[in-house]
Design an enzyme around this catalytic site. Sequence first.
Site, PDB file in Angstrom:
ATOM      1  N   GLU A 175       0.820  -1.224   0.000  1.00  0.00           N
ATOM      2  CA  GLU A 175       0.000   0.000   0.000  1.00  0.00           C
ATOM      3  C   GLU A 175       0.852   1.271   0.000  1.00  0.00           C
ATOM      4  O   GLU A 175       0.471   2.292  -0.549  1.00  0.00           O
ATOM      5  CB  GLU A 175      -0.956   0.021   1.188  1.00  0.00           C
ATOM      6  CG  GLU A 175      -2.116  -0.966   1.087  1.00  0.00           C
ATOM      7  CD  GLU A 175      -1.789  -2.322   1.686  1.00  0.00           C
ATOM      8  OE1 GLU A 175      -0.585  -2.590   1.970  1.00  0.00           O
ATOM      9  OE2 GLU A 175      -2.727  -3.124   1.864  1.00  0.00           O
TER      10      GLU A 175
ATOM     11  N   PHE B 123     -11.379  -7.462  13.855  1.00  0.00           N
ATOM     12  CA  PHE B 123     -10.274  -7.880  13.004  1.00  0.00           C
ATOM     13  C   PHE B 123      -9.988  -6.794  11.962  1.00  0.00           C
ATOM     14  O   PHE B 123     -10.901  -6.315  11.291  1.00  0.00           O
ATOM     15  CB  PHE B 123     -10.620  -9.204  12.311  1.00  0.00           C
ATOM     16  CG  PHE B 123      -9.563  -9.657  11.343  1.00  0.00           C
ATOM     17  CD1 PHE B 123      -8.287  -9.994  11.795  1.00  0.00           C
ATOM     18  CD2 PHE B 123      -9.825  -9.724   9.982  1.00  0.00           C
ATOM     19  CE1 PHE B 123      -7.309 -10.392  10.903  1.00  0.00           C
ATOM     20  CE2 PHE B 123      -8.848 -10.123   9.086  1.00  0.00           C
ATOM     21  CZ  PHE B 123      -7.583 -10.461   9.560  1.00  0.00           C
ATOM     22  N   GLN B 124      -8.759  -6.414  11.844  1.00  0.00           N
ATOM     23  CA  GLN B 124      -8.301  -5.381  10.910  1.00  0.00           C
ATOM     24  C   GLN B 124      -9.038  -4.055  11.083  1.00  0.00           C
ATOM     25  O   GLN B 124      -9.245  -3.321  10.125  1.00  0.00           O
ATOM     26  CB  GLN B 124      -8.392  -5.873   9.456  1.00  0.00           C
ATOM     27  CG  GLN B 124      -7.425  -7.020   9.185  1.00  0.00           C
ATOM     28  CD  GLN B 124      -7.223  -7.304   7.699  1.00  0.00           C
ATOM     29  OE1 GLN B 124      -8.126  -7.128   6.896  1.00  0.00           O
ATOM     30  NE2 GLN B 124      -6.029  -7.765   7.350  1.00  0.00           N
TER      31      GLN B 124
ATOM     32  N   LYS C 112     -17.855  -0.784   6.028  1.00  0.00           N
ATOM     33  CA  LYS C 112     -18.395  -1.774   5.090  1.00  0.00           C
ATOM     34  C   LYS C 112     -19.898  -1.609   4.855  1.00  0.00           C
ATOM     35  O   LYS C 112     -20.366  -1.715   3.718  1.00  0.00           O
ATOM     36  CB  LYS C 112     -18.109  -3.171   5.662  1.00  0.00           C
ATOM     37  CG  LYS C 112     -18.591  -4.301   4.799  1.00  0.00           C
ATOM     38  CD  LYS C 112     -17.466  -5.235   4.482  1.00  0.00           C
ATOM     39  CE  LYS C 112     -17.941  -6.376   3.608  1.00  0.00           C
ATOM     40  NZ  LYS C 112     -16.816  -7.005   2.932  1.00  0.00           N
TER      41      LYS C 112
ATOM     42  N   MET D  43      24.412   9.647   2.903  1.00  0.00           N
ATOM     43  CA  MET D  43      24.211  10.940   3.542  1.00  0.00           C
ATOM     44  C   MET D  43      24.510  10.853   5.036  1.00  0.00           C
ATOM     45  O   MET D  43      25.159  11.731   5.609  1.00  0.00           O
ATOM     46  CB  MET D  43      22.777  11.425   3.297  1.00  0.00           C
ATOM     47  CG  MET D  43      22.502  12.819   3.812  1.00  0.00           C
ATOM     48  SD  MET D  43      23.589  14.052   3.074  1.00  0.00           S
ATOM     49  CE  MET D  43      22.564  14.665   1.740  1.00  0.00           C
TER      50      MET D  43
END
Lengths: 555, 168
Positions: A51, A113-114, A163, A466
């Site tokens: 993602e 969940f999630q 949802k 760097m």
Amino acid sequence: MKLTGSDILVKTLIEQGCDVVFGYPGGQILNVYDSLYKYSDEIRHVLSAHEQGAAHAADGYARATGRPGVVMATSGPGATNLVTGIATAMLDSVPMVAITGNVSSAVIGSDSFQEIDITGVTLPITKHNYFVGSVEDLADTVREAFTIATSGRPGPVLIDIPKDVQTAKCEYKKGGKYKQYEKFAAKDIRIREAAEFINLSKRPYIYVGGGVISSDASEEALALADLIDAPIGCSLMGISAVPTDHPRFLGMQGMHGRYASSIAFSEADCIIALGGRFNDRVTGNREKFVKNKSIIHIDIDGSELSKNVPDSVGLRGDLKLTLDKLLKLLKAKKLPAWRSRIKELKKEEEALTFDKKTLNPHSAIDVLNGFLSENTPVATDVGQHQMWAAQDLKFKTKRRFISSGGLGTMGFGMGAAIGASVGTGERAVLITGDGSFGMNLNELATAVTYKIPLVVLIMNNGVLGMVRQWQTLFFDRHYSNTTLGRKTDFTALARAFGADGEKVSTLPGLRKALKTAFSHEGPYVIDCAIGMDEMVFPMVPPGGSLDNLIVRRGE
Amino acid sequence: MNRYTVAVLVRNQYGVLNRVTSMFRRRQFNISALTVSQTEVPELSSITVLFDGEELNKEQLINQLYKLPDVTSIKELKSENSISRELLLIKVANSAETREEIRAAADAFDAKTVDYTRDAIILQMTGESQRIDSFINLLRDFGILEICRTGIVSLERGDVTISKETNI
């Protein structure tokens, strides 16, 4: 006609002019993906490997096209994986709309969940965000999100859709494309005050920030420079706003800016800042920087005025409109003394030239410049390679330099380059380091799948350059965790992903590889060996002032 | 350091207080009191912020508030042309020796006794914050058991209103 929330979402995205969504499906956004399937003739979806890559791609798309980028992810980890991408867009004022699914309203707040409170998580890193409570609100929320993302100072907006809202039905009426808030010029009195300062100045300097690109004010900035006989410099975000080869353009100023621009910036008696925020990387030591100069600051975001340095005149307004008015009040100037000082600085800068015969960071970018068309978007990651790119790349067209300036996100470039190529239809270039590339190289898979024409130039020095440079200069050469010592074979890796590539260690080798890369179908990875002790110069040491540059090693 | 009162009208929406305070926190504004209440319009809520800082910090605070899409109006309220009030509930120890003096103090400050038991008295007082501070100081010697104050609410004098004046 009654439609489900997920259909309404996709139809509204289409109505807002969105032609491509970057994203990754999952449990709580399945319905939306079903609608994407249904409307796939009208809207395209690019599946990333992670993602974060999708978020950076939406960002790169937006930077390269000026249109808002759209990214989509599922709830929980899908949403949290967007966080770095959203923050990157926030700090660089990039218009983005991020859409996340969430668990059903009925179980929100129960640690399902999630489930994650993504509107809470992203509160400080979005311009605004929404939790959509009912399907009736959905279409207007999406429309408002596009308006907010693109209006004024652009930025990311997140919409979290549970949802049940995706499955619920309601009446959908097609709406128009988003409208930005009305643009306005700064107040006349401020413009008059600014004109007085500028008319009096003997050594004016125009500091171009990213705002010049987002408000499309390049022409006005150049007209201003010509009118008052001033040099132009820029921040990292301002690169590509004016053509690199313009005679008035001195390049990026600041911590790793170019010599002439940094010195001119500090010697000027009047700084005219156009859509920049005087970041500490730009000004060096601020107390020393503001001495003996007036600061005229134009920005669409009033909170930037006098935030980092005290302005003599702060003008809140759209750059293009404000400059239009300001130009009418200014007297044309001829400043021969200032001009000859600039000439002198440019000459001194030429003496700092690099070795054009051997392969080094500067010669590598010099060679690359020869392959770029005026439309080629060039993305970078973060670190030494980014600074070399910022110093040496040549641009003719705005929106062609795509780099994470504010947040400094290593791993930004892979996704961003893909998004920029998708948005422009052009072959994109990614200049990266072996450290940065290691962070999101999984997106090579995406580039291969979608046959993205992409030239990846890895400046491979085997170290986190760097940080190593700072360790060399300020930490007694304690190379703590910066020597990678990895055995990664990037060409074999490119092949494993289905791409191609080669290793180069000489300048002619690089030239040949670039030739192959620029005619290759799909991504081509060039593993370019550079020395681990190459440093980025000029450099303003931390807390130092811009007139006190380190220009070469050992000074 | 100065004290400023800033009145803010916000869209009365889920999470709006969080948006405002989250901005204060991440930009490290020094907020000494904050009240939120409903207004005459159901879609809007009113937030009164009491803020300590310099003039530049105040400008910055107002400019940052201005950027929140849920904020509809902002106005700085100056003491010379506005009324500010705060409500105090204070619980002090009650004893035969101090009872009379507590009562005298309460009378002097127009405080009302709202609860009275053998061991404790709860007094209620409204007024400007400084007056409330003085009252609390006065009661300190008698043994303060608990204090609760609302933070200020503020309105401008006359018929000017925030929504009429400074819509952004």
